[in-house]
Design an enzyme around this catalytic site. Structure first.
Site, PDB file in Angstrom:
ATOM      1  N   TYR A 167      21.498   4.890  -4.716  1.00  0.00           N
ATOM      2  CA  TYR A 167      21.668   4.251  -3.575  1.00  0.00           C
ATOM      3  C   TYR A 167      22.850   4.847  -2.698  1.00  0.00           C
ATOM      4  O   TYR A 167      22.786   4.880  -1.557  1.00  0.00           O
ATOM      5  CB  TYR A 167      22.639   2.822  -4.029  1.00  0.00           C
ATOM      6  CG  TYR A 167      21.377   2.021  -4.229  1.00  0.00           C
ATOM      7  CD1 TYR A 167      20.628   1.485  -3.498  1.00  0.00           C
ATOM      8  CD2 TYR A 167      21.051   1.818  -5.611  1.00  0.00           C
ATOM      9  CE1 TYR A 167      19.509   0.681  -3.892  1.00  0.00           C
ATOM     10  CE2 TYR A 167      20.115   0.959  -6.187  1.00  0.00           C
ATOM     11  CZ  TYR A 167      19.310   0.494  -5.191  1.00  0.00           C
ATOM     12  OH  TYR A 167      18.078  -0.319  -5.523  1.00  0.00           O
ATOM     13  N   SER A 196      34.033  18.071  -6.416  1.00  0.00           N
ATOM     14  CA  SER A 196      33.813  18.054  -4.904  1.00  0.00           C
ATOM     15  C   SER A 196      33.476  16.683  -4.350  1.00  0.00           C
ATOM     16  O   SER A 196      33.973  16.216  -3.197  1.00  0.00           O
ATOM     17  CB  SER A 196      32.765  19.054  -4.496  1.00  0.00           C
ATOM     18  OG  SER A 196      32.059  18.697  -3.300  1.00  0.00           O
ATOM     19  N   SER A 197      32.852  16.002  -4.805  1.00  0.00           N
ATOM     20  CA  SER A 197      32.058  14.735  -4.307  1.00  0.00           C
ATOM     21  C   SER A 197      33.372  13.943  -4.363  1.00  0.00           C
ATOM     22  O   SER A 197      33.703  13.142  -3.505  1.00  0.00           O
ATOM     23  CB  SER A 197      30.998  14.109  -5.249  1.00  0.00           C
ATOM     24  OG  SER A 197      29.952  14.934  -5.084  1.00  0.00           O
ATOM     25  N   HIS A 222      14.453  21.728  -9.118  1.00  0.00           N
ATOM     26  CA  HIS A 222      14.062  20.830  -7.724  1.00  0.00           C
ATOM     27  C   HIS A 222      14.934  19.722  -7.689  1.00  0.00           C
ATOM     28  O   HIS A 222      15.557  19.647  -6.506  1.00  0.00           O
ATOM     29  CB  HIS A 222      12.465  20.758  -7.976  1.00  0.00           C
ATOM     30  CG  HIS A 222      11.972  19.857  -6.879  1.00  0.00           C
ATOM     31  ND1 HIS A 222      12.353  20.006  -5.576  1.00  0.00           N
ATOM     32  CD2 HIS A 222      11.687  18.659  -7.015  1.00  0.00           C
ATOM     33  CE1 HIS A 222      11.634  19.164  -4.634  1.00  0.00           C
ATOM     34  NE2 HIS A 222      11.281  18.082  -5.802  1.00  0.00           N
ATOM     35  N   SER A 246      20.787   2.119  11.554  1.00  0.00           N
ATOM     36  CA  SER A 246      21.303   1.193  12.342  1.00  0.00           C
ATOM     37  C   SER A 246      21.895   1.351  13.738  1.00  0.00           C
ATOM     38  O   SER A 246      22.247   0.732  14.205  1.00  0.00           O
ATOM     39  CB  SER A 246      22.220   0.544  11.421  1.00  0.00           C
ATOM     40  OG  SER A 246      21.624   0.071  10.067  1.00  0.00           O
ATOM     41  N   TRP A 257      16.236  16.788 -14.259  1.00  0.00           N
ATOM     42  CA  TRP A 257      17.375  16.367 -13.494  1.00  0.00           C
ATOM     43  C   TRP A 257      17.962  15.350 -14.375  1.00  0.00           C
ATOM     44  O   TRP A 257      19.182  15.180 -14.054  1.00  0.00           O
ATOM     45  CB  TRP A 257      17.017  16.132 -12.181  1.00  0.00           C
ATOM     46  CG  TRP A 257      17.226  14.512 -11.850  1.00  0.00           C
ATOM     47  CD1 TRP A 257      15.707  13.940 -12.048  1.00  0.00           C
ATOM     48  CD2 TRP A 257      17.963  13.713 -11.124  1.00  0.00           C
ATOM     49  NE1 TRP A 257      16.032  12.579 -11.484  1.00  0.00           N
ATOM     50  CE2 TRP A 257      17.255  12.370 -11.171  1.00  0.00           C
ATOM     51  CE3 TRP A 257      19.142  13.555 -11.007  1.00  0.00           C
ATOM     52  CZ2 TRP A 257      17.887  11.496 -10.667  1.00  0.00           C
ATOM     53  CZ3 TRP A 257      20.019  12.677 -10.344  1.00  0.00           C
ATOM     54  CH2 TRP A 257      19.097  11.482 -10.373  1.00  0.00           C
ATOM     55  N   HIS A 266      21.914   5.414 -11.644  1.00  0.00           N
ATOM     56  CA  HIS A 266      21.284   4.447 -10.424  1.00  0.00           C
ATOM     57  C   HIS A 266      22.206   4.122  -9.138  1.00  0.00           C
ATOM     58  O   HIS A 266      21.521   4.287  -8.116  1.00  0.00           O
ATOM     59  CB  HIS A 266      21.075   3.176 -11.023  1.00  0.00           C
ATOM     60  CG  HIS A 266      20.344   2.356 -10.071  1.00  0.00           C
ATOM     61  ND1 HIS A 266      19.100   2.405  -9.832  1.00  0.00           N
ATOM     62  CD2 HIS A 266      21.012   1.596  -9.049  1.00  0.00           C
ATOM     63  CE1 HIS A 266      18.736   1.601  -8.651  1.00  0.00           C
ATOM     64  NE2 HIS A 266      19.996   1.104  -8.267  1.00  0.00           N
ATOM     65  N   ARG A 322       4.712  12.434 -15.608  1.00  0.00           N
ATOM     66  CA  ARG A 322       5.429  13.368 -14.770  1.00  0.00           C
ATOM     67  C   ARG A 322       5.858  14.593 -15.628  1.00  0.00           C
ATOM     68  O   ARG A 322       5.672  14.593 -16.953  1.00  0.00           O
ATOM     69  CB  ARG A 322       6.333  12.724 -14.232  1.00  0.00           C
ATOM     70  CG  ARG A 322       7.642  12.157 -15.101  1.00  0.00           C
ATOM     71  CD  ARG A 322       8.533  11.119 -14.417  1.00  0.00           C
ATOM     72  NE  ARG A 322       9.301  11.927 -13.541  1.00  0.00           N
ATOM     73  CZ  ARG A 322      10.613  11.520 -13.384  1.00  0.00           C
ATOM     74  NH1 ARG A 322      10.929  10.282 -13.808  1.00  0.00           N
ATOM     75  NH2 ARG A 322      11.737  12.222 -12.823  1.00  0.00           N
ATOM     76  N   ASP A 356      41.223  13.551  13.193  1.00  0.00           N
ATOM     77  CA  ASP A 356      40.339  14.637  12.072  1.00  0.00           C
ATOM     78  C   ASP A 356      40.318  13.585  10.799  1.00  0.00           C
ATOM     79  O   ASP A 356      40.486  12.439  10.856  1.00  0.00           O
ATOM     80  CB  ASP A 356      41.196  15.886  11.652  1.00  0.00           C
ATOM     81  CG  ASP A 356      40.260  16.809  11.108  1.00  0.00           C
ATOM     82  OD1 ASP A 356      39.731  16.585  10.170  1.00  0.00           O
ATOM     83  OD2 ASP A 356      40.185  17.985  12.064  1.00  0.00           O
ATOM     84  N   GLU A 407      23.950   6.710  -7.824  1.00  0.00           N
ATOM     85  CA  GLU A 407      23.604   7.520  -7.247  1.00  0.00           C
ATOM     86  C   GLU A 407      22.333   7.398  -6.265  1.00  0.00           C
ATOM     87  O   GLU A 407      22.389   8.088  -5.186  1.00  0.00           O
ATOM     88  CB  GLU A 407      23.316   8.585  -8.099  1.00  0.00           C
ATOM     89  CG  GLU A 407      22.883   9.989  -7.814  1.00  0.00           C
ATOM     90  CD  GLU A 407      23.819  10.747  -6.665  1.00  0.00           C
ATOM     91  OE1 GLU A 407      25.115  10.558  -6.827  1.00  0.00           O
ATOM     92  OE2 GLU A 407      23.146  11.776  -5.974  1.00  0.00           O
ATOM     93  N   HIS A 451      17.261  -0.280 -15.904  1.00  0.00           N
ATOM     94  CA  HIS A 451      15.791  -0.253 -15.438  1.00  0.00           C
ATOM     95  C   HIS A 451      15.070   0.989 -15.665  1.00  0.00           C
ATOM     96  O   HIS A 451      13.859   1.404 -15.543  1.00  0.00           O
ATOM     97  CB  HIS A 451      15.538  -0.924 -14.147  1.00  0.00           C
ATOM     98  CG  HIS A 451      16.171  -0.108 -13.030  1.00  0.00           C
ATOM     99  ND1 HIS A 451      16.701  -0.904 -11.733  1.00  0.00           N
ATOM    100  CD2 HIS A 451      16.359   1.229 -12.710  1.00  0.00           C
ATOM    101  CE1 HIS A 451      17.096   0.070 -10.943  1.00  0.00           C
ATOM    102  NE2 HIS A 451      16.655   1.310 -11.410  1.00  0.00           N
ATOM    103  N   HIS A 452      15.845   2.226 -15.845  1.00  0.00           N
ATOM    104  CA  HIS A 452      15.202   3.478 -16.232  1.00  0.00           C
ATOM    105  C   HIS A 452      14.967   3.574 -17.669  1.00  0.00           C
ATOM    106  O   HIS A 452      14.362   4.338 -17.891  1.00  0.00           O
ATOM    107  CB  HIS A 452      16.187   4.550 -15.490  1.00  0.00           C
ATOM    108  CG  HIS A 452      16.416   4.450 -14.107  1.00  0.00           C
ATOM    109  ND1 HIS A 452      15.569   5.208 -13.075  1.00  0.00           N
ATOM    110  CD2 HIS A 452      17.443   3.987 -13.303  1.00  0.00           C
ATOM    111  CE1 HIS A 452      16.159   5.132 -11.999  1.00  0.00           C
ATOM    112  NE2 HIS A 452      17.141   4.037 -12.091  1.00  0.00           N
ATOM    113  N   THR A 471      18.195  -5.779   0.427  1.00  0.00           N
ATOM    114  CA  THR A 471      17.641  -4.703   1.131  1.00  0.00           C
ATOM    115  C   THR A 471      16.460  -5.445   2.210  1.00  0.00           C
ATOM    116  O   THR A 471      16.344  -4.879   3.336  1.00  0.00           O
ATOM    117  CB  THR A 471      16.776  -4.003   0.099  1.00  0.00           C
ATOM    118  OG1 THR A 471      17.528  -3.692  -0.874  1.00  0.00           O
ATOM    119  CG2 THR A 471      16.394  -2.540   0.834  1.00  0.00           C
ATOM    120  N   LYS A 529      18.089  -6.290   5.509  1.00  0.00           N
ATOM    121  CA  LYS A 529      18.171  -5.235   6.203  1.00  0.00           C
ATOM    122  C   LYS A 529      17.032  -4.724   7.031  1.00  0.00           C
ATOM    123  O   LYS A 529      16.999  -4.699   8.245  1.00  0.00           O
ATOM    124  CB  LYS A 529      18.725  -3.843   5.468  1.00  0.00           C
ATOM    125  CG  LYS A 529      19.843  -3.953   4.739  1.00  0.00           C
ATOM    126  CD  LYS A 529      20.566  -2.560   4.482  1.00  0.00           C
ATOM    127  CE  LYS A 529      22.025  -2.835   4.838  1.00  0.00           C
ATOM    128  NZ  LYS A 529      22.699  -1.744   5.618  1.00  0.00           N
TER     129      LYS A 529
END
Ligand code: HEA
Ligand code: HEA
Ligand code: CUA
Ligand SMILES: [Cu+2]
Lengths: 297, 527, 372
Positions: free
Chosen positions: B258, B170-171, B77, B269, B142, B254, B451, B106, B256, B303-304, B329, B332
């Site tokens: 963002y 790919s990314s 998931h 925006s 994950w 991390h 979890r 293009d 990722e 922080h993880h 943030t 924004k």
């Protein structure tokens, strides 16, 4: 069909990408099957091998085809300077991504040297961990890993001032010879280009041969292997991926040399050559760093 | 700004016929469509996995699946949603919109663009195929922490690793393409500081992608080495460290997260000014805030890992750096509100999603700040409080961002207006459903529910039942979205060239229906 | 139908408000100095966020209400103001500094595990905990006690469903207890909310933490790091008692340990070993090899009908159980169990299900094997 300077070349449909994807899944899927076969029984099924080979074959076919298309488009003048700029940007960002790939491995080396090995050996903030490895002594190069029954100790590490030094000299020199070739190309002196480019390629191949010799030496005489704990692991992942990049770089240079012989490139249109040169210089810089932190210090 | 001028060169022919159009295309619109459709399919598959999770957690006790399969569901998931739904969704938006918004014919490297997309279906086939292998699919989350994902992993982990390699390639190619397009293909006269916000946020996102995807590739490569080549990167017995895995993973992981939110910031925006009929407030500070978030995101990864027993200096550094992200943030959020303030607002579906985004994302941001405080994160870490946090930033954040963008630009893409009534219904059902699903997770998390567990103690039962019921509402209401898109693509009246009263930007200068090739001659931007 | 009623009842509960206390909406305040500080800090940050939320959303909803086109609002033209932008950059920054200060002091305090009274080494295993009172020579495993019948809904669930263990971690109150955390296989995390400790246990490394419990009682927690199949089934129970009770418990443990050691010298019959072995098996092995020995191939091999359990060569069998299979989930049980338990479980497997060999491995055989 006119291409004014503000019309950007958008290629027609192309079957190369999908061929590339098929190659990729066959190559990686086959490699996965092969590795799992080895893990499970030590024997590789025919099937796994053939899938891998097919994938590799298609990949090579795709690369030839794709680059071939780009080369012929370029030579038929379809690319405006703006397209050229796109390629330049593209190549620079690709090299940046490679930098980050190596950055990760250098980071790993830094972490193990500065944190995990000392901690296991009883030093620093988590030195308490030494309780679990009472006989272990932290050192770098780490010859004897914490559990010497699972990971074979190293007899001796490689002396930086022999083969690695020669390799350093080879690569640094090759960067110069490549630059000479580039200058010759700009001046339009094609025979000089061939000589300098050929020399560069020879240096690259010499480097690879010496590196291969060093690996054999490491495995056969020094017990420095992938299985000798974190020193071996970091040593081989850094030098190994670098070696892979030298190999790729050498292939690129070889292709460039062939193209020079075929009469490609002009004094002001030779981006492929420059891209190859950037790549080569990048590989060179990585080596210098690697020579310092892997071999010398 | 210029009206579209059509020149007669070979780009003007329409799309090819049949499947070949999609397989071989170099057209950014086709590729954008494929990305978006792929993303939707992955969203449904990932949602189905979530559904299995929620069904098992409906009541205490084991009912439907065994614990190992439950872990496979959680893992897949997360992976499918992150790499299959959200990231391709945003790349799809980028493919469609960036050339239209900067007046380019293009993407800069159209063939590579096709390849970036066509790697994905193969990568995900490989990933999903692991379900059918001996030992089952990956069941290590994950985040695939070693050594559960190395020494103790099922054999299918090898294919998981290669699938991640493929997604990474790919990314990286997709991101490079976007950067090059933005730098090199802007219409003459468009300076960087004139670019639409969506283009800006994608530029920064693409930079993050090129910076961190190689690190992900590196970490899975080291796993592969540990599994098959007897190295000891993540094994203390050889001098390595399982925590090293986490450092490298989160250095990717991390940024990722963002990567999954910055483009959504961009979409919002674009939308809020249109429906507030007022220019975006603080354009410049928006740009600087985006850049700051990206730069900070590279130095907050641990922080993880507050509970791994880092030395205190590290703990403090990562805590402070993480807290700092609240400042840009906040800028924004405040700018969006200031844009609405004294506007003249209407609430069509894109605007509803945008407002839902601002509110619920901010709630997710608040729980993020709470998590950032190391000493109290010890109580939150690996509980449903974290699950609540990241679903608030991901579902009404990233997913709403994509949906808002789709609603906003769909009339231009398919040339027809969608059914506004259904759109509003989709929004309200989603909004209610997701709050019922994810808000109670804060409570069970605080009360102590870890979890990634298939079964739980009795005191968590009520809220879990509520969450499962909410998930059902949220999940089924997505079918409305699917139906609405199909309907709009098939039938209905041609939309106006500018379907929204005060939308600005180059994309709206193009006719509806949109020609297959646009801006073959670039528009000229006047200052 | 019952479920619908249940949902309905829940809705009632929410609206009634008074029942909220029973609802476990928040973090427990806990029973240690640290847990109180942590709780207060949590509430502080929570309320700050709520306050910011009220202001921010307040302004936003007010604009949504007041500046609607349908109410005839005309859009203003402004789109920049350096002053407000600076203000709303600085104010959050100041708020954050306000949050950072108490957080830093709390953290520093939590890191000071010096001058402890008792040291306990906690080792995570797939899927059980091992506690070692390193200065007192007492150590034991602690495993989930909830029966399978409750988990598979064949039996009413008791109130401590999934949070019950066979051997609790007993500690005295008002003593500084230092924990040394490590793991044997994969990562686990030892977490008891009420004493506000959560620490990862990492194979090969040791993490530290400490606590001083103020009130006697039983405090329950769970493993908080995904550790494989039964991650959800490895609870932690800490029982805090007064010093005299603790001393008595410790003495009992030591006596029991001595008795256990004496068992090794006794002459065991086949039946005794099989009976003892069944218990050992269900507790230690059934998680992977299944209660009926069917395993979960290919990850976990079946032991029923397994040639290794049936053949005459017991050495191979002892080798696997005692030394484990390196690089797999099969641990070296020689390090975890007494010779008696090892002999019992090995004998049991050879004499149960369809492996009816009648062969017996005595504790002395095991001891001899281990001494080799
Ligand atoms: C889109 C994705 C996304 C986004 C945007 C964020 C945003 C943030 N996240 Fe989140 N996070 C995740 C996705 C995301 N996160 C995921 C997926 C995980 C779990 C991974 C896993 O383990 O599986 C996670 C986990 C996670 C953790 C680890 C928890 C743990 O495992 O113990 C932490 C800890 O610091 C954290 C913090 C933050 C912070 C501080 C922000 C900040 O960026 C938030 C900033 C926003 C605001 C604060 C709101 C608006 C601001 C204002 C209105 C200004 C005023 C406010 C103040 C002064 C407070 N996140
Ligand atoms: C962008 C990312 C994203 C998105 C969109 C979602 C969406 C959802 N997530 Fe997920 N989630 C993650 C990212 C995401 N999640 C991550 C990264 C994790 C961590 C994984 C880990 O621990 O390793 C996680 C973990 C996670 C958990 C914790 C699992 C555990 O710890 O064991 C749960 C539990 O409830 C959950 C639930 C849901 C639900 C109900 C949705 C819903 O929003 C989904 C709704 C969608 C659908 C339901 C599909 C649409 C409809 C159909 C397919 C039609 C058929 C369906 C019906 C008729 C109902 N998620
Ligand atoms: Cu042990 Cu989770
Ligand atoms: Cu993060």
């Amino acid at each position: 069909m006119e291409h004014s300077s503000n019309s950007y070349y958008v290629p027609d449909q192309s079957h190369w990408p999908i061929v590339g994807s098929i190659a990729m899944i066959l190559l990686l899927g086959g490699t996965g099957l092969t590795l799992n076969d080895i893990q499970a029984s030590g024997e590789v099924a025919q099937m796994s091998k053939y899938i891998t080979y097919t994938g590799a074959g298609i990949l090579i076919f795709m690369l030839f085809g794709w680059f071939g298309t780009v080369i012929s488009e370029s030579r038929s003048g379809k690319y405006s300077p703006q397209v050229d700029t796109s390629f330049r940007f593209g190549m620079s960002w690709f090299i940046f991504s490679e930098v980050m790939f190596f950055f990760a491995f250098f980071g790993v080396l830094y972490y193990t040297r500065s944190f995990s090995v000392p901690w296991l050996g009883g030093l620093g903030d988590k030195g308490l961990s030494h309780m679990l490895w009472p006989d272990f002594q932290a050192a770098w190069p780490l010859l004897t890993p914490p559990d010497a029954s699972l990971f074979t100790p190293i007899k001796e590490v490689i002396d930086p001032w022999h083969l690695p030094l020669i390799n350093t000299i080879l690569l640094v020199t090759s960067s110069f010879t490549l630059t000479f070739a580039h200058h010759a190309l700009i001046e339009g002196d094609r025979s000089k280009v061939k000589i300098w480019l050929g020399t560069t390629l020879l240096f690259g191949i010499a480097f690879l041969i010496l590196q291969g010799y060093e690996y054999v030496e490491a495995y056969q005489h020094l017990d420095l292997t992938l299985n000798s704990g974190i020193y071996g692991a970091t040593f081989f992942i850094l030098t190994g991926f670098h070696g892979l990049h030298v190999t790729i770089g050498s292939i690129i240079l070889l292709v460039m040399l062939i193209r020079v012989f075929k009469g490609h490139f002009t004094a002001d249109n030779h981006f492929a050559f420059e891209a190859g040169a950037w790549y080569w210089h990048f590989v060179d810089v990585v080596w210098l760093l690697l020579f310092m932190v892997v071999y010398v210090f | 700004m210029s009206e579209l001028t059509m020149t007669t060169d070979h780009h003007d022919h329409g799309p090819a016929k049949g499947i070949g159009r999609w397989l071989f295309t170099t057209n950014h619109k086709d590729i954008g469509t494929m990305y978006l459709v792929f993303s939707l399919i992955m969203f449904l598959i990932g949602g189905l996995f979530a559904f299995v999770i929620r069904a098992e957690l409906f009541q205490p006790g084991m009912q439907l699946v065994d614990p190992n399969f439950f872990n496979q569901m959680t893992t897949m998931h997360g992976l499918v949603m992150v790499f299959g739904a959200v990231m391709p969704g945003f790349v799809g938006l980028a493919n469609w919109q960036i050339p239209l918004m900067i007046g380019a014919p293009d993407m800069a490297l159209p063939r590579m663009n096709n390849w970036s997309f066509w790697i994905l279906p193969f990568a995900f086939s490989m990933l999903i195929a692991t379900f059918f292998m001996d030992g089952g699919a990956p069941a290590f989350g994950w985040t695939f922490y070693a050594p559960l994902s190395t020494t103790y992993a099922p054999p299918s982990v090898t294919f998981f690793i290669f699938a991640v390699h493929m997604m990474g390639i790919s990314s990286i190619m997709g991101a490079m393409n976007i950067i090059v397009t933005i730098f090199n293909m802007r219409a003459p006269g468009m300076s960087l500081m004139q670019m639409p916000m969506f283009v800006w946020t994608w530029l920064i996102t693409a930079f993050l992608l090129v910076a961190v995807m190689p690190v992900l590739a590196a970490v899975v490569t080291m796993m592969l080495m540990d599994i098959h080549f007897a190295t000891s990167f993540f094994n203390a017995a050889g001098g390595g460290d399982p925590v090293l895995f986490q450092h490298v993973f989160w250095f990717f992981g991390h940024p990722e997260v963002y990567i999954m939110i910055l483009p959504a910031f961009g979409v919002v925006s674009e939308i809020i000014p249109t429906f507030a009929r007022k220019k975006l407030f603080g354009y410049h500070s928006m740009v600087y805030a985006t850049v700051s978030i990206a730069v900070l995101s590279l130095v907050v990864w641990a922080h993880h890992m507050f509970t791994v027993g880092m030395p205190i200096a590290g703990q403090l550094f990562f805590m402070f750096a993480t807290m700092l992200i609240a400042v840009p943030t906040g800028v924004k959020v405040f700018n969006w509100i200031a844009t609405m303030f004294k506007g003249s607002m209407t609430f069509e579906t894109p605007m509803l999603f945008a407002i839902g985004f601002v509110v619920l994302f901010t709630i997710g941001g608040f729980s993020g700040v709470m998590l950032a405080i190391a000493p109290i994160d010890f109580q939150y870490q690996d509980t449903y409080f974290v699950v609540a946090h990241f679903h608030y930033v991901l579902v009404p954040g990233a997913v709403f961002g994509i949906m808002a963008g789709v609603y906003y630009w769909l009339p231009k893409w398919v040339g027809r207006m969608y059914d506004e009534g259904l759109g509003k219904m989709h929004f309200w059902l989603s909004f209610i459903g997701l709050n019922i699903t994810f808000f109670p997770m804060h409570f069970v998390g605080l009360a102590g529910m870890p979890r990634r567990i298939p079964d739980y103690a009795l005191q968590f039962a009520d809220f879990n039942m509520m969450a499962s019921a909410g998930a059902f509402i949220f999940g089924t209401s997505q079918l409305i979205f699917v139906y609405l898109i199909i309907k709009a693509a098939r039938s209905g009246e041609t939309a106006d060239q500018v379907p929204w009263e005060s939308a600005e930007g180059l994309e709206w200068t193009l006719p509806t229906p949109l020609p297959y090739h646009t801006f073959t001659t670039p528009p000229v931007i006047e200052k | 139908m019952r479920q619908i009623m249940h949902l309905f009842g829940m809705a009632l509960l929410v609206s009634s408000g008074s029942a909220l206390a029973a609802w476990e909406l928040n973090m427990p305040r806990g029973v240690t100095e640290t847990s109180h500080t942590v709780y207060d800090l949590h509430m502080l940050i929570l309320w700050i966020c709520v306050a910011i939320g009220v202001v921010v959303f307040g302004v936003m909803f007010w604009s949504i209400y007041a500046h609607r086109k349908s109410k005839g609002a005309q859009a203003a033209q402004f789109h920049e103001s350096t002053t407000v932008e600076v203000i709303w950059t600085i104010i959050p920054f100041i708020i954050l500094i306000g949050m950072a200060i108490p957080s830093t002091t709390t953290l520093i305090d939590m890191y000071d595990s010096s001058e402890s009274d008792i040291d306990i080494k906690v080792t995570g295993y797939q899927w059980k905990w091992h506690y070692d009172y390193i200065n007192d020579g007492v150590d034991f495993f602690s495993v989930l006690k909830t029966p399978k019948e409750e988990i598979y809904n064949e039996q009413e669930k008791n109130p401590n469903y999934l949070l019950d263990v066979d051997n609790e971690l007993v500690v005295p109150i008002d003593k500084k207890i230092r924990f040394l955390f490590t793991a044997n296989d994969v990562l686990h995390a030892w977490w008891v909310p009420e004493i506000a400790i959560k620490k990862d246990t990492i194979p090969g490394f040791i993490n530290e933490s400490w606590t001083r419990i103020k009130e006697p009682g039983t405090y329950r927690g769970q493993c908080a790091e995904l550790c494989g199949k039964d991650h959800g089934f490895m609870p932690i129970v800490v029982k805090a008692v007064t010093q005299p009770e603790y001393d008595k418990w410790l003495a009992d443990q030591k006596a029991a340990g001595a008795a256990k050691a004496a068992e090794a010298d006794k002459d065991w019959t086949l039946d005794e070993l099989v009976t003892a072995g069944a218990a050992v098996y269900q507790k230690n092995c059934a998680a992977c090899h299944m209660p009926d020995g069917s395993g979960m191939p290919p990850a976990f091999p079946a032991l029923n009908n397994n040639p290794m359990m049936q053949g005459d060569d017991v050495t191979a069998h002892m080798e696997v159980v005692i030394n484990g299979v390196p690089g797999s989930a099969m641990a070296a049980y020689g390090k975890q169990m007494t010779a008696v338990d090892l002999a019992a479980v090995i004998t049991y497997k050879r004499n149960t299900w369809e492996n009816k060999t009648g062969g017996m491995v005595s504790p002395a055989d095991v001891q001899a094997f281990m001494d080799k």
